[in-house]
Write an enzyme that holds these catalytic residues in place. Structure first.
Site, short mmCIF file in Angstrom:
data_model
loop_
_atom_site.label_atom_id
_atom_site.label_comp_id
_atom_site.label_asym_id
_atom_site.label_seq_id
_atom_site.Cartn_x
_atom_site.Cartn_y
_atom_site.Cartn_z
N SER A 1 0.81 -1.21 0.00
CA SER A 1 0.00 0.00 0.00
C SER A 1 0.85 1.27 0.00
O SER A 1 0.35 2.35 -0.32
CB SER A 1 -0.94 0.02 1.22
OG SER A 1 -1.86 -1.03 1.16
N GLY B 1 -2.63 3.43 -4.38
CA GLY B 1 -3.16 4.23 -5.47
C GLY B 1 -4.58 4.71 -5.28
O GLY B 1 -5.20 4.53 -4.23
N CYS C 1 -9.45 -1.88 3.11
CA CYS C 1 -8.69 -0.74 2.58
C CYS C 1 -9.05 -0.47 1.11
O CYS C 1 -10.16 -0.06 0.83
CB CYS C 1 -7.20 -0.97 2.78
SG CYS C 1 -6.22 0.55 2.67
N LEU C 2 -8.15 -0.69 0.16
CA LEU C 2 -8.48 -0.47 -1.24
C LEU C 2 -9.65 -1.36 -1.65
O LEU C 2 -10.51 -0.95 -2.44
CB LEU C 2 -7.27 -0.73 -2.14
CG LEU C 2 -7.48 -0.49 -3.64
CD1 LEU C 2 -7.89 0.94 -3.93
CD2 LEU C 2 -6.23 -0.87 -4.43
N GLN D 1 -12.72 0.37 -0.68
CA GLN D 1 -13.00 1.50 -1.57
C GLN D 1 -13.58 1.02 -2.90
O GLN D 1 -14.53 1.60 -3.43
CB GLN D 1 -11.71 2.30 -1.79
CG GLN D 1 -11.17 2.94 -0.53
CD GLN D 1 -9.71 3.35 -0.66
OE1 GLN D 1 -9.07 3.14 -1.69
NE2 GLN D 1 -9.17 3.95 0.40
N ASN E 1 -3.67 2.88 6.85
CA ASN E 1 -2.82 3.42 5.80
C ASN E 1 -3.66 3.63 4.54
O ASN E 1 -3.83 2.72 3.74
CB ASN E 1 -1.65 2.48 5.48
CG ASN E 1 -0.86 2.99 4.28
OD1 ASN E 1 -0.65 4.19 4.14
ND2 ASN E 1 -0.44 2.10 3.39
N GLY F 1 -5.01 7.03 1.70
CA GLY F 1 -5.08 8.44 1.36
C GLY F 1 -6.39 8.83 0.72
O GLY F 1 -6.59 9.99 0.38
N HIS G 1 -7.09 -1.46 8.92
CA HIS G 1 -6.41 -2.75 8.80
C HIS G 1 -6.61 -3.61 10.06
O HIS G 1 -5.84 -3.52 11.01
CB HIS G 1 -4.92 -2.55 8.54
CG HIS G 1 -4.63 -2.03 7.18
ND1 HIS G 1 -4.44 -2.86 6.10
CD2 HIS G 1 -4.55 -0.77 6.70
CE1 HIS G 1 -4.23 -2.14 5.02
NE2 HIS G 1 -4.30 -0.86 5.35
N GLU H 1 -5.96 -6.61 10.34
CA GLU H 1 -4.84 -7.56 10.47
C GLU H 1 -3.63 -6.93 11.14
O GLU H 1 -2.64 -7.62 11.40
CB GLU H 1 -4.46 -8.10 9.09
CG GLU H 1 -3.56 -7.20 8.27
CD GLU H 1 -4.27 -6.00 7.65
OE1 GLU H 1 -3.59 -5.16 7.03
OE2 GLU H 1 -5.50 -5.89 7.80
#
Length: 375
Positions: free
Chosen positions: A45, A240, A265-266, A269, A307, A309, A348, A350
């Site tokens: 990431s 990204g 996370c991603l 999204q 983590n 953005g 996260h 984990e």
């Protein structure tokens, strides 16, 4: 060896390299974790990012082969106030400078990391260049302005695998699919994991609760996944801008009609986009191991590892329910579908590094699949 960090807005920081001569670029962000620098450096990431650690002293416990989150260092550079060159820990096999030097990733120290962090908090994460070779700050600022912005950048395609693979617990092994099919060997539920830049601790914990897993590239279509005959789908973390992955989101939207799906996370999204939500870039993102998150149903508060953005907006989707919210800025940290077996988290669970407050996500995902499929 003298080093310069130049930001796109013309701000200059002077320090010194602890890894030798180098020049690199990326988005400059800050991470508030006190420990876990090896996990941070190897987390996919962080691809394309130069990480400033806010805790002033890094490297005192060295590095070892067991604490990695992927097969190599992924961050573009490491920025610290002071780096310890002689670690003292029984698990250490080498020092942080040696580790970064072998990976070809620059590390700089002597930077006023408090000033850099404050600058990024006030002005937002920004593009930057680190160099030991170019001494003209103006030229480096010009280079920084020429770097592609993180907004609109597809980095998942750079870290996703070329072909499906299995994970042994210490490494990955590629798999050749016969006519697009896979011979599942385990006895647990069959889980296809989209690898957008997965952390190994996600795979460890999914394995620990009994899943039989096959990891696939981000380019896998709905038909390719269906040919594998899975019981459920998991969407991993990764780097990204999620908005740069509309084709991936479309394929996931097709899968939501057929399978239980979880995401982190991603993956969270992309799931939000697949269901009709939108994403936007945060000013300086959430990076660290001490972010408070509240479960909306119970009021229970977890300290989390984060983590990212970018963030998801699902406010116009009445068929989704917010499950978790960030107590620092009230942004979305988790949601679930009101009717379908779909659940995701932005942060996260984990850890790796970070607290274990949120690991209940994995058994809850397992229960979700069992309720939906009986397996």
């Amino acid at each position: 060896m003298k080093a310069i960090l130049a930001l796109e807005d013309g701000t200059i920081f002077y320090g010194r390299s602890f890894t030798g001569p180098a020049e690199t670029s990326g988005e400059v962000i800050f991470n508030t974790a006190m420990t876990g620098y090896q996990e941070v450096l190897t987390d996919p990431s962080y691809t394309g990012q130069m990480v400033c650690m806010t805790y002033p002293h890094m490297g005192n416990y060295g590095v070892n082969p067991e604490d990695v989150e992927s097969d190599r260092v992924r961050a573009a550079a490491m920025i610290v106030k002071e780096c310890c060159k002689t670690p003292s820990n029984w698990r250490a096999t080498e020092s942080l400078p040696e580790y970064l030097r072998k990976a070809g990733v620059p590390g700089i120290e002597g930077i006023d990391t408090r000033a850099l962090t404050r600058h990024l908090r006030l002005n937002g994460a920004m593009r930057g260049v680190i160099s030991t070779e170019e001494s003209d700050p103006a030229k480096l600022v010009k280079q920084a302005k020429a770097i592609p912005s993180m907004e609109g950048l597809d980095l998942a395609s750079k870290v996703t695998p070329d072909k499906p693979y299995i994970w042994t617990g210490t490494e990955t092994k590629s798999v050749d699919l016969a006519d697009g099919k896979y011979d599942w060997t385990g006895t647990g539920p069959r889980l296809v994991v989209y690898d957008f830049g997965v952390k190994w601790n996600i795979l460890r914990l999914l394995t620990d609760i009994g899943f039989d897993m096959l990891m696939v590239p981000s380019s896998f279509t709905r038909d390719q996944v269906a040919a594998l005959s899975p019981d459920a789908i998991f969407l991993s973390s990764g780097p990204g801008d999620p908005a740069a992955l509309p084709d991936v989101a479309h394929q996931i939207s097709l899968l939501t009609e057929e399978y239980p799906i979880g995401g982190i996370c991603l993956g969270h999204q992309i799931m939000g986009m697949a269901l009709g939500g939108t994403t936007y870039k945060l000013k300086f993102g959430h990076h660290g191991a001490n972010h408070p998150v509240q479960e909306t149903a119970t009021g229970h508060i977890e300290v989390s590892s984060q983590n990212h953005g970018f963030c998801v907006d699902i406010s116009k989707l009445d068929f989704l329910r917010m499950t978790h919210v960030n107590l620092n800025d009230r942004t979305l940290e988790g949601f679930e579908h009101k009717e379908k077996p779909i659940m995701t988290l932005q942060y996260h669970p984990e850890a790796g590094p970070g607290p274990h407050d949120s690991r209940t996500f994995f058994p809850r995902f397992r229960s979700c699949i069992k309720n939906a499929t009986g397996k």
